[in-house]
Write an enzyme that holds these catalytic residues in place. Structure first.
Site, short mmCIF file in Angstrom:
data_model
loop_
_atom_site.label_atom_id
_atom_site.label_comp_id
_atom_site.label_asym_id
_atom_site.label_seq_id
_atom_site.Cartn_x
_atom_site.Cartn_y
_atom_site.Cartn_z
N SER A 71 0.82 -1.23 0.00
CA SER A 71 0.00 0.00 0.00
C SER A 71 0.85 1.27 0.00
O SER A 71 0.33 2.37 -0.17
CB SER A 71 -0.93 0.01 1.22
OG SER A 71 -0.17 0.06 2.42
N CYS A 210 -5.86 12.15 12.89
CA CYS A 210 -5.30 11.08 13.71
C CYS A 210 -5.60 9.71 13.12
O CYS A 210 -4.84 8.77 13.30
CB CYS A 210 -5.86 11.13 15.13
SG CYS A 210 -5.17 12.47 16.09
N CYS A 270 11.79 28.36 21.28
CA CYS A 270 12.67 29.42 20.79
C CYS A 270 12.27 30.80 21.29
O CYS A 270 12.82 31.80 20.85
CB CYS A 270 12.78 29.38 19.26
SG CYS A 270 11.41 30.15 18.38
ZN LIG Z 1 9.57 28.79 18.07
#
Ligand SMILES: [Zn+2]
Length: 293
Positions: A71, A210, A270
């Site tokens: 598949s 999902c 970040c």
């Molecule tokens: Zn970031």
């Protein structure tokens, strides 16, 4: 760099690169000296591996712990019918070896986890995320932010794809960044990361993707090729990357749209006061699995 380092066979093989001013023999040499870790040898990884190998990117790492299933073949074009049942990394490595003997392929038949990510990413110049699940996507994002490793992101869903590039070229270590900010600099011009857009992975069962779903077979071909294009440009140090830009492709409408992305000061990895200082701080598994890569 000198063009004498390309032998006659290489000058022939890469002649359509070498002839262009933007690449030339020096650019080709940079590609041959470049290294890319491709995480996932599926729908996105297939075209990325094929074009990076054809372009002469000299060292290709391939991470995948799956075997080829029938598949997969509708879209994972680095594998053939006779490869069903074989490890995907072996099948992909055979393809590269047959295409271009210049390429040093390193296969990693394993799953990328918080424990293995440092060893796997190692000293590669760029990571190309061709994975099919949020756990790997967030893990790669966080690790690459924390280690200033350039990362190409690609994702697909049914008839739609998205691509962006995270250069992760923040100055120095985080303490240096913080002291810059203390000195009054704002984060203007700082590149975003994946968590700036999507701070947390969805919980299992909370988003429709999902469940196993379908995907148009050629879709990952387009998206994976764009990722490979970005990586080649990065290694050549030429052109404009999708840095701070998310490219969204809709195959059904045949539209490409680019949206600007900004660094989020509240980003958990970040941002100004990051919660994530190590990949050990995060439970990556147990997030929603997306399906057909
Ligand atoms: Zn970031």
């Amino acid at each position: 760099m000198s063009d004498l380092r390309l032998d006659a066979t290489q000058l022939d093989r890469y002649s359509r690169h070498v002839i262009m001013d933007e690449i030339g023999p020096d650019g080709q040499q940079r590609l041959l000296e470049g290294s890319v870790l491709v995480v996932g040898a599926g729908g996105l990884g297939s075209p990325a591996i094929q074009y990076l190998a054809a372009a002469g990117v000299g060292r290709l790492g391939i991470v995948d712990d799956d075997a080829v299933e029938r598949s997969n073949l509708q879209r994972q074009i680095v594998h053939g019918d006779s490869d069903v049942g074989r490890p995907k990394v072996e099948s992909a490595a055979d393809y590269v070896a047959a295409l271009n003997p210049d390429i040093d392929v390193e296969t990693h038949e394993t799953r990328l986890t918080a424990e293995t990510v440092a060893d796997l990413v190692g000293d590669y110049d760029v990571v190309l995320d061709a994975s099919d699940n949020f756990a790997t996507r967030y893990l790669l994002n966080d690790y690459c932010v924390l280690t200033n490793t350039p990362l190409s992101h690609g994702a697909i869903y049914r008839f739609e794809g998205q691509v962006t590039t995270f250069p992760n070229d923040r100055d120095g270590d985080r303490s240096a960044v913080e002291s810059d900010r203390d000195a009054g600099d704002d984060a203007a011009g700082e590149s975003p990361c994946y968590r700036c857009l999507f701070p947390e992975a969805p919980e299992p069962g909370t988003v429709p993707d999902c469940a196993t779903t379908g995907v148009l077979g050629v879709l990952p071909g387009t998206v994976g090729c764009i990722q490979a294009t970005e990586v080649v440009k990065f290694l050549l140090e030429t052109g404009e990357l999708l840095d701070g830009r998310l490219l969204m492709y809709d195959a059904m409408d045949m539209t490409f749209e680019t949206v600007e992305m900004r660094q989020n000061p509240a980003c958990p990895v970040c941002g100004d006061t990051p919660e994530i200082e190590s990949v050990d701080d995060v439970a990556y598994e147990g997030t929603c699995e997306i399906s057909a890569d």
